[in-house]
Every structure is written in C-alpha cells, then in structure tokens.
Design a protein around this motif. Structure first.
Motif, mmCIF file in Angstrom:
data_model
loop_
_atom_site.group_PDB
_atom_site.id
_atom_site.type_symbol
_atom_site.label_atom_id
_atom_site.label_comp_id
_atom_site.label_asym_id
_atom_site.label_seq_id
_atom_site.Cartn_x
_atom_site.Cartn_y
_atom_site.Cartn_z
ATOM 1 N N MET A 198 0.803 -1.212 -0.142
ATOM 2 C CA MET A 198 -0.074 -0.184 0.124
ATOM 3 C C MET A 198 0.780 1.147 -0.041
ATOM 4 O O MET A 198 2.026 1.152 0.783
ATOM 5 N N ASP A 199 0.477 2.150 -0.784
ATOM 6 C CA ASP A 199 0.942 3.479 -0.621
ATOM 7 C C ASP A 199 1.114 4.122 0.390
ATOM 8 O O ASP A 199 -0.182 4.053 1.194
ATOM 9 N N GLY A 200 2.024 5.085 0.918
ATOM 10 C CA GLY A 200 1.922 5.922 2.080
ATOM 11 C C GLY A 200 1.048 7.142 1.692
ATOM 12 O O GLY A 200 0.679 7.203 0.514
ATOM 13 N N GLY A 201 1.170 8.147 2.335
ATOM 14 C CA GLY A 201 0.497 9.322 2.119
ATOM 15 C C GLY A 201 -1.011 9.287 2.495
ATOM 16 O O GLY A 201 -1.546 8.524 2.906
ATOM 17 N N ASN A 222 0.997 3.518 10.778
ATOM 18 C CA ASN A 222 2.216 3.835 11.067
ATOM 19 C C ASN A 222 3.091 2.501 11.290
ATOM 20 O O ASN A 222 4.300 2.544 10.974
ATOM 21 N N HIS A 223 2.658 1.505 11.441
ATOM 22 C CA HIS A 223 3.193 0.573 11.954
ATOM 23 C C HIS A 223 2.821 -0.891 11.135
ATOM 24 O O HIS A 223 3.181 -2.239 11.467
ATOM 25 N N ARG A 224 2.383 -0.820 9.942
ATOM 26 C CA ARG A 224 1.748 -1.711 9.033
ATOM 27 C C ARG A 224 2.845 -2.614 8.633
ATOM 28 O O ARG A 224 2.575 -3.768 8.055
ATOM 29 N N GLU A 225 4.114 -2.084 8.395
ATOM 30 C CA GLU A 225 5.191 -2.960 7.831
ATOM 31 C C GLU A 225 5.897 -3.765 8.981
ATOM 32 O O GLU A 225 6.778 -4.485 8.579
ATOM 33 N N ASN A 226 5.648 -3.587 10.214
ATOM 34 C CA ASN A 226 6.368 -4.156 11.470
ATOM 35 C C ASN A 226 5.822 -5.806 11.349
ATOM 36 O O ASN A 226 4.734 -6.075 12.015
ATOM 37 N N HIS A 227 6.702 -6.646 11.080
ATOM 38 C CA HIS A 227 6.187 -8.059 11.164
ATOM 39 C C HIS A 227 6.430 -8.727 12.597
ATOM 40 O O HIS A 227 5.917 -9.798 12.786
#
Length: 68
Positions: A1-4, A40-45
């Motif tokens: 997913m894109d940020g922003g 903000n934490h969507r990529e923290n596995h």
C-alpha cells in the motif's frame, strides 16, 4: 500500500467499514489515533510480539479512568 494521504484515507475507510460497527463522536479521536497507529506500524512483522511485550510492562489503567 502506498503511504501518504490516499493510503491513509483508504485505511480509514476500511477500518470504519470493517471494524467499527457504529461510530460515536465522543470517541472519534480514539478511533483516529488507533487507525494512525496501525498505519504507521503496518510493515512491522513483529508487531504482535512488540505489543504483548509493551502490555506486560505498561502501568495499569483503571476502568473508571479509561471511561471517564
């Protein structure tokens, strides 16, 4: 997913439609804070384990204070 802004708006719309069955104006800031935190934490596995670790060390919050 894109940020922003577009990514944040899309996440917000999915959260509202899929998580919150009814919104209350009283708690709108809380809903937005949670959605922002998730975004903000969507990529923290390791997010689940990081959260558990934090919950085990945080100071207790009494229900009365939480719902005040």
């Amino acid at each position: 997913m894109d940020g922003g802004a577009d990514g944040a708006r899309a996440l917000f719309e999915r959260e509202i439609a899929g998580t919150y069955l009814q919104l209350s104006k009283k708690y709108l800031d809380g809903y937005l804070d949670e959605i922002e935190w998730r975004f903000n934490h969507r990529e923290n596995h390791w997010l689940f384990w990081d959260t558990i670790r934090k919950l085990l060390t945080v100071e207790k919050l009494e229900h009365k204070k939480l719902t005040a």
